[in-house]
Motif scaffolding. Structure first.
Motif, PDB file in Angstrom:
ATOM      1  N   ILE A 593      -4.766 -14.510   3.733  1.00 54.82           N
ATOM      2  CA  ILE A 593      -4.872 -13.934   5.080  1.00 54.82           C
ATOM      3  C   ILE A 593      -5.074 -12.424   4.990  1.00 54.82           C
ATOM      4  O   ILE A 593      -4.424 -11.747   4.188  1.00 54.82           O
ATOM      5  CB  ILE A 593      -3.597 -14.248   5.895  1.00 54.82           C
ATOM      6  CG1 ILE A 593      -3.426 -15.766   6.052  1.00 54.82           C
ATOM      7  CG2 ILE A 593      -3.650 -13.586   7.266  1.00 54.82           C
ATOM      8  CD1 ILE A 593      -2.153 -16.173   6.768  1.00 54.82           C
ATOM      9  N   GLY A 594      -5.955 -11.921   5.810  1.00 56.07           N
ATOM     10  CA  GLY A 594      -6.166 -10.481   5.894  1.00 56.07           C
ATOM     11  C   GLY A 594      -7.628 -10.139   6.134  1.00 56.07           C
ATOM     12  O   GLY A 594      -8.527 -10.959   5.900  1.00 56.07           O
ATOM     13  N   PRO A 595      -7.874  -8.915   6.601  1.00 60.21           N
ATOM     14  CA  PRO A 595      -9.261  -8.509   6.887  1.00 60.21           C
ATOM     15  C   PRO A 595     -10.174  -8.597   5.667  1.00 60.21           C
ATOM     16  O   PRO A 595     -11.377  -8.804   5.818  1.00 60.21           O
ATOM     17  CB  PRO A 595      -9.102  -7.057   7.351  1.00 60.21           C
ATOM     18  CG  PRO A 595      -7.693  -6.929   7.794  1.00 60.21           C
ATOM     19  CD  PRO A 595      -6.905  -7.851   6.943  1.00 60.21           C
ATOM     20  N   ASP A 596      -9.614  -8.440   4.454  1.00 64.76           N
ATOM     21  CA  ASP A 596     -10.444  -8.458   3.246  1.00 64.76           C
ATOM     22  C   ASP A 596     -10.330  -9.775   2.484  1.00 64.76           C
ATOM     23  O   ASP A 596     -10.671  -9.845   1.290  1.00 64.76           O
ATOM     24  CB  ASP A 596     -10.019  -7.306   2.322  1.00 64.76           C
ATOM     25  CG  ASP A 596     -10.206  -5.945   2.977  1.00 64.76           C
ATOM     26  OD1 ASP A 596     -11.210  -5.780   3.706  1.00 64.76           O
ATOM     27  OD2 ASP A 596      -9.352  -5.067   2.780  1.00 64.76           O
ATOM     28  N   ALA A 597      -9.869 -10.826   3.166  1.00 66.29           N
ATOM     29  CA  ALA A 597      -9.663 -12.102   2.465  1.00 66.29           C
ATOM     30  C   ALA A 597     -10.972 -12.640   1.897  1.00 66.29           C
ATOM     31  O   ALA A 597     -11.016 -13.144   0.761  1.00 66.29           O
ATOM     32  CB  ALA A 597      -9.037 -13.116   3.421  1.00 66.29           C
ATOM     33  N   TRP A 662      -4.354 -10.002  -9.829  1.00 63.92           N
ATOM     34  CA  TRP A 662      -5.555  -9.219  -9.507  1.00 63.92           C
ATOM     35  C   TRP A 662      -5.347  -8.379  -8.250  1.00 63.92           C
ATOM     36  O   TRP A 662      -5.757  -7.219  -8.191  1.00 63.92           O
ATOM     37  CB  TRP A 662      -6.749 -10.157  -9.323  1.00 63.92           C
ATOM     38  CG  TRP A 662      -7.297 -10.643 -10.629  1.00 63.92           C
ATOM     39  CD1 TRP A 662      -7.033 -11.818 -11.247  1.00 63.92           C
ATOM     40  CD2 TRP A 662      -8.192  -9.925 -11.506  1.00 63.92           C
ATOM     41  NE1 TRP A 662      -7.696 -11.895 -12.449  1.00 63.92           N
ATOM     42  CE2 TRP A 662      -8.423 -10.759 -12.629  1.00 63.92           C
ATOM     43  CE3 TRP A 662      -8.810  -8.693 -11.448  1.00 63.92           C
ATOM     44  CZ2 TRP A 662      -9.241 -10.367 -13.686  1.00 63.92           C
ATOM     45  CZ3 TRP A 662      -9.637  -8.297 -12.494  1.00 63.92           C
ATOM     46  CH2 TRP A 662      -9.842  -9.128 -13.592  1.00 63.92           C
ATOM     47  N   LEU A 663      -4.696  -8.977  -7.270  1.00 69.07           N
ATOM     48  CA  LEU A 663      -4.507  -8.267  -6.003  1.00 69.07           C
ATOM     49  C   LEU A 663      -3.598  -7.051  -6.182  1.00 69.07           C
ATOM     50  O   LEU A 663      -3.865  -5.979  -5.632  1.00 69.07           O
ATOM     51  CB  LEU A 663      -3.894  -9.239  -4.975  1.00 69.07           C
ATOM     52  CG  LEU A 663      -3.781  -8.739  -3.534  1.00 69.07           C
ATOM     53  CD1 LEU A 663      -5.152  -8.357  -2.984  1.00 69.07           C
ATOM     54  CD2 LEU A 663      -3.143  -9.804  -2.658  1.00 69.07           C
ATOM     55  N   GLN A 664      -2.543  -7.217  -6.954  1.00 64.92           N
ATOM     56  CA  GLN A 664      -1.558  -6.140  -7.053  1.00 64.92           C
ATOM     57  C   GLN A 664      -1.920  -5.085  -8.100  1.00 64.92           C
ATOM     58  O   GLN A 664      -1.533  -3.925  -7.959  1.00 64.92           O
ATOM     59  CB  GLN A 664      -0.189  -6.733  -7.402  1.00 64.92           C
ATOM     60  CG  GLN A 664       0.382  -7.612  -6.314  1.00 64.92           C
ATOM     61  CD  GLN A 664       1.757  -8.157  -6.664  1.00 64.92           C
ATOM     62  OE1 GLN A 664       2.518  -7.519  -7.364  1.00 64.92           O
ATOM     63  NE2 GLN A 664       2.065  -9.345  -6.181  1.00 64.92           N
ATOM     64  N   PRO A 668      -5.469  -3.258  -5.338  1.00 66.13           N
ATOM     65  CA  PRO A 668      -4.395  -3.073  -4.349  1.00 66.13           C
ATOM     66  C   PRO A 668      -4.899  -2.558  -3.010  1.00 66.13           C
ATOM     67  O   PRO A 668      -4.174  -2.617  -2.015  1.00 66.13           O
ATOM     68  CB  PRO A 668      -3.477  -2.053  -5.036  1.00 66.13           C
ATOM     69  CG  PRO A 668      -4.352  -1.325  -6.004  1.00 66.13           C
ATOM     70  CD  PRO A 668      -5.354  -2.332  -6.479  1.00 66.13           C
ATOM     71  N   SER A 669      -6.127  -2.057  -2.976  1.00 69.81           N
ATOM     72  CA  SER A 669      -6.644  -1.546  -1.704  1.00 69.81           C
ATOM     73  C   SER A 669      -7.059  -2.665  -0.754  1.00 69.81           C
ATOM     74  O   SER A 669      -7.245  -2.423   0.443  1.00 69.81           O
ATOM     75  CB  SER A 669      -7.841  -0.628  -1.966  1.00 69.81           C
ATOM     76  OG  SER A 669      -8.886  -1.350  -2.593  1.00 69.81           O
ATOM     77  N   LEU A 670      -7.230  -3.869  -1.269  1.00 66.39           N
ATOM     78  CA  LEU A 670      -7.639  -4.975  -0.393  1.00 66.39           C
ATOM     79  C   LEU A 670      -6.473  -5.369   0.518  1.00 66.39           C
ATOM     80  O   LEU A 670      -5.338  -5.532   0.070  1.00 66.39           O
ATOM     81  CB  LEU A 670      -8.065  -6.179  -1.235  1.00 66.39           C
ATOM     82  CG  LEU A 670      -9.353  -6.012  -2.056  1.00 66.39           C
ATOM     83  CD1 LEU A 670      -9.692  -7.303  -2.791  1.00 66.39           C
ATOM     84  CD2 LEU A 670     -10.518  -5.596  -1.174  1.00 66.39           C
TER      85      LEU A 670
END
Length: 916
Positions: A593-597, A662-664, A668-670
């Motif tokens: 979930i999120g704008p950059d999903a 990968w996300l963290q 991390p900007s995503l």
């Protein structure tokens, strides 16, 4: 010998125990070591390598000699007698070397807790108690942990008195009063019998609390025997004290040789004299204090041998009538099996006890584990704590403050000068022509001669000498031998001790049982078993289960008298020709979930996900950075910024971990959040030509025609009156639907589907057959971490337009495009009934040549197919796609089984059955 008065033991109670077959008695408050000494037992063990008799050498966890086997109430090996609290019914034996584990299961309980505090104080001696009291006064949440059953530390073994408002009191009375006051405070936790054994990053420490060990067979069954504490502390105060160190001289391992401070502790705390006539060998003043207390208790002191020419307490000793041999050294301890005389100053002195004090080593183990540096203090002739990257303070003797007044000031963190106490003269090794009897590590039987042999072989690092000689590798972690070994190395190399340093301190500080570390995670609780919301129905209807990851999944549903082969063929026919259903709830489900999903998924999957329309579904593959297949599944777009990712059952946790990493760490900007929702949903796969008909009857409001409900789309609907998300997905190649409801409604949905009477339940074995017939690979079975999507014939799922994704660059490597890479193919045995064993090798020749035999590939999956009317297999084969039609052979036992290579899609290659 037990003194008639004195000590902190309960003389009104009698405890009966047995050691090496002898019936003995002691008192509450004794350790096994003190009780043995009280009964005149001098030898407590036999050395590991040389088989030499060994006595009790120390009084605490630093004991290198008296390691015993506990026989009853439950066998335990390698327990220092100095740390075993005596209890009624204890049975123990001396160890001729190593101990032995119990053959029967341990009936005791073990558990663990997590705790947070502002200040953790390690050690309840004078410095630790002062530190804990100061922190508590400031309002901090405090945990005070100490390995002893009662507070006081070194105060328990001395006759020092402390001033109070009511006048001077003994050290143990003062300690009990301070600890009692702390225990009454709501934000203070006092943990006796608790050893902090590990210090890790971010002030994370681990401790073991021995809750019922001291009760023996009387321990309550429902109280855990030991508890692991995992503590996160804002600040740490290490008030861990100091260990007295030995000196290397001839015969220093004989029973009757003991640390001077330990003998003082046995007399003052336990009311026991470890001998009748003693010689004291020292390099410092602290031994004199021990001598005076022991002499007051009745020990005859034959002489004090002091390496210093002008010892400070010389006059007091002489006033007491004790001879002092100043500027002399003990040349040897002599005796048959134990000390009977001491050779010093050219004279042989009759004695049954030789007390040694070579100075004191601050206990810096935890500080060093925490990443703190150590420096060699020339005045103290010891390593003391330097600087640390963590929020830790060292107080008292642990940083070289050896006076009671200094420990109290230092522990409380008060301003002002801290009297460190008298130092000593560095003296490690008594010179001799033969150093083969000068022991530096009593537990490992390492002598000064062994150390010199190591340096003579060219070793210069103390770490290398440790590995060459094994010095410092025993259960005591070199508490008494570490710095002595370093000093002998320095002597051999002709360099200062500080230049040599010491070997690394590693956790645990003292041995911790595997049972305590495992806690309750053993037996049936060793690995959690996960079941779906439908499990009860599967069990009641005779399903046999298989483990997939931690899940228990229905394998197949045999009817009475039906074999696995017959059951699976029946289930396969139902799925291909009629309608069948499978519990697919175990598939991993991750909300993204999120704008950059969309962008996030584009970077992880090999194909494009951000272009997916709301209401649609897309199959995708994830690769590792090396380009090899990691996992596969579907991506469902639920809203503009909301995707639902499904994974394989066994890989669900690994995929979530991979995505989070990968996300963290990289992106991390995503603006993306991940949530596992596997347990929140129950999923039923409804499969077969008549699945649309069954679904229509269960969901009359849902338009189910191919035109209204296209492949790879989803709809919200009520199925059997239950709100559901229905997906047009097929992992069998047949017309199929996946019906998702909340897990609370899963059993009701499944029961409704089965009550139709037309639907056949099927398990994972049938699922494997259906997938393999269509050439759909199973990640982890048809892949092994060395397979690319292209190897699986899935180039179509790898986007050539996307600028990047994890693994893309590796796909451009020459190695991943070699034509002879192993590629997924189908195999058809000439014998239609022969089932190739999975893992079987494939060769080109009908007869095996002499080794080495060129191996072309191996079988990854092998099944009997109702749809094909024969057996078939999938295999990874070198240059497989160019070998279609070739005849190969699989060596099986003594036979060479001929097979024909074919496409990995063996059933419905045109995909005509997908839409019904």
């Amino acid at each position: 010998m037990r003194l008639s008065t004195g000590g902190l033991i309960d003389r009104g109670g009698t405890l009966r125990f047995r050691f090496d077959g002898r019936e003995l008695t002691g008192h509450p408050g004794d350790t096994l070591a003190s009780a043995l000494l009280a009964n005149g037992v001098r030898q407590a063990a036999t050395s590991v390598r040389l088989g030499r008799p060994r006595g009790i050498f120390a009084a605490g966890s630093e004991e290198p000699n008296a390691v015993v086997q506990i026989e009853r109430p439950f066998p335990e090996p390698m327990r220092p007698a100095t740390t075993v609290e005596l209890y009624d019914g204890l049975v123990a034996s001396s160890l001729p070397g190593r101990g032995r584990l119990a053959a029967e299961p341990d009936p005791a309980r073990y558990d663990a807790v997590h705790a947070h505090c502002d200040v953790l104080v390690v050690g309840a001696g004078p410095a630790g108690l002062a530190a804990a009291r100061a922190a508590a006064v400031d309002g901090a949440r405090v945990i005070l942990a100490d390995e002893q059953p009662r507070p006081g530390g070194s105060l328990l073994g001395t006759t020092e008195r402390l001033p109070t408002a009511k006048g001077p009191v003994s050290g143990h009375e003062w300690a009990a009063a301070v600890a009692g006051g702390l225990e009454r405070l709501p934000d203070v936790t006092v943990l006796p019998r608790t050893t902090v054994f590990g210090y890790y990053d971010d002030n994370y420490l681990m401790a073991v609390e021995r809750r019922t060990n001291h009760l023996g067979a009387a321990a309550p069954a429902r109280v855990s025997r030991e508890r692991i504490w995992r503590i996160r502390a804002g600040r740490v105060v290490l008030a861990t004290g100091a260990h007295e160190r030995p000196i290397a001289f001839a015969g220093n391992d004989l029973p009757g040789v003991m640390l001077a401070g330990a003998a003082r502790t046995y007399a003052v705390r336990y009311g026991v004299l470890p001998g009748r006539r003693a010689v004291v060998f020292t390099t410092n003043d602290s031994a004199y204090e021990a001598v005076f207390d022991l002499a007051d208790a009745g020990l005859e002191v034959a002489a004090i041998v002091d390496v210093r020419p002008s010892p400070g307490p010389l006059d007091e000793a002489r006033r007491r009538g004790i001879e002092v041999l100043a500027g002399q050294a003990v040349e040897a301890a002599r005796g048959a099996g134990e000390v009977s005389s001491v050779l010093a100053g050219g004279s042989e002195i009759e004695a049954d006890l030789l007390l040694v004090s070579g100075g004191w080593n601050p206990v810096a183990h935890l500080f060093s584990q925490a990443g703190g540096t150590l420096r060699y203090d020339e005045d103290l002739a010891a390593l003391v704590p330097g600087v640390s990257r963590q929020k830790v303070r060292v107080a008292g003797a642990a940083r070289g403050v050896f006076t009671l007044e200094g420990c109290l000031i230092d522990g409380a963190g008060e301003d002002g000068p801290v009297p460190p106490g008298p130092g000593g003269t560095p003296y490690w090794l008594v010179p001799a022509d033969d150093l083969g009897g000068h022991f530096v590590d009593l537990q490992r039987d390492v002598t000064a001669a062994d150390v010199l042999r190591a340096t003579g072989a060219g070793l210069r690092s103390v770490e290398h000498v440790k590995r060459y000689t094994t010095a410092g590798t025993a259960h005591d972690q070199g508490k008494t031998s570490g710095l002595l070994t370093s000093a002998v190395v320095a002597h051999a190399l002709g360099v200062p001790v500080g230049e040599v340093g010491i070997t690394s301190y590693r956790a645990p500080y003292t041995p911790v049982s595997f049972a305590a570390l495992a806690g309750r995670d053993r037996g049936s609780l060793h690995d959690p078993v996960r079941v779906t919301a439908l499990h009860e129905w599967h069990a009641e209807h005779g399903a046999l289960f298989e483990n997939v990851g931690q899940w228990r999944r229905p394998w197949y549903y045999p009817r009475a008298g039906e074999s696995m082969e017959a059951a699976v063929l029946r289930e396969c026919r139902a799925a291909r020709e009629d309608v069948a259903a499978m519990d697919a709830s175990t598939l991993g489900k991750i909300d993204v979930i999120g704008p950059d999903a969309g962008e996030f998924l584009d970077r992880l999957y090999t194909n494009l996900m951000s272009s997916l329309a709301v209401g649609s579904i897309r199959y995708g593959v994830m690769c590792r950075a090396d380009g090899m297949v990691f996992d596969d599944g579907t991506v469902i777009r639920l809203a503009a910024g909301h995707f639902l990712v499904t994974t394989t059952t066994g890989n669900a946790a690994a995929v979530l971990d991979w995505m989070e990493e990968w996300l963290q760490t990289e992106w991390p900007s995503l603006r993306v959040h991940l949530t596992s929702v596997t347990e929140q949903w129950a999923t039923v796969a409804l499969v077969g030509p008549r699945s649309r008909e069954v679904l229509a009857s269960l969901a009359p409001e849902l338009a189910v025609s191919a035109a209204d409900f296209p492949f790879m789309t989803w709809r919200e609907a009520e199925v059997a009156g239950i709100p559901a998300r229905v997906c047009r997905i097929s992992f069998s190649g047949e017309l199929a639907y996946e019906i998702n409801v909340t897990s609370w409604d899963g059993l009701r949905l499944w029961t409704a589907i089965m009550s139709d009477g037309r639907v056949t339940p099927y398990g994972t074995e049938t699922m494997h057959v259906l997938r393999a017939e269509k050439g759909y690979p199973i990640v982890g079975q048809d892949t092994d971490g060395t397979v690319t999507p292209q190897d699986l014939g899935m180039s179509w799922v790898v986007s050539k337009k996307k600028p990047d994704f994890v693994g893309k660059r590796s796909h451009a490597r020459a190695d991943t495009s070699r034509p002879d890479r192993k590629q997924l193919v189908g195999l058809l045995p000439d014998d239609h009934g022969f089932l190739l064993p999975e893992g079987a090798h494939l060769v080109a020749c009908a007869e095996l040549p002499e080794p080495p035999v060129p191996m072309l590939g191996h079988v990854t999956s092998s099944y009997r197919s109702a749809a094909l009317g024969r057996t078939f297999a999938l295999a990874l084969l070198k240059g497989g796609r160019s070998r279609h039609g070739e005849r190969l052979y699989a060596p099986v036992g003594d036979a060479m089984v001929p097979v024909t290579v074919t496409s990995h899609v063996l059933y419905d290659p045109e995909g005509a059955r997908r839409d019904g």
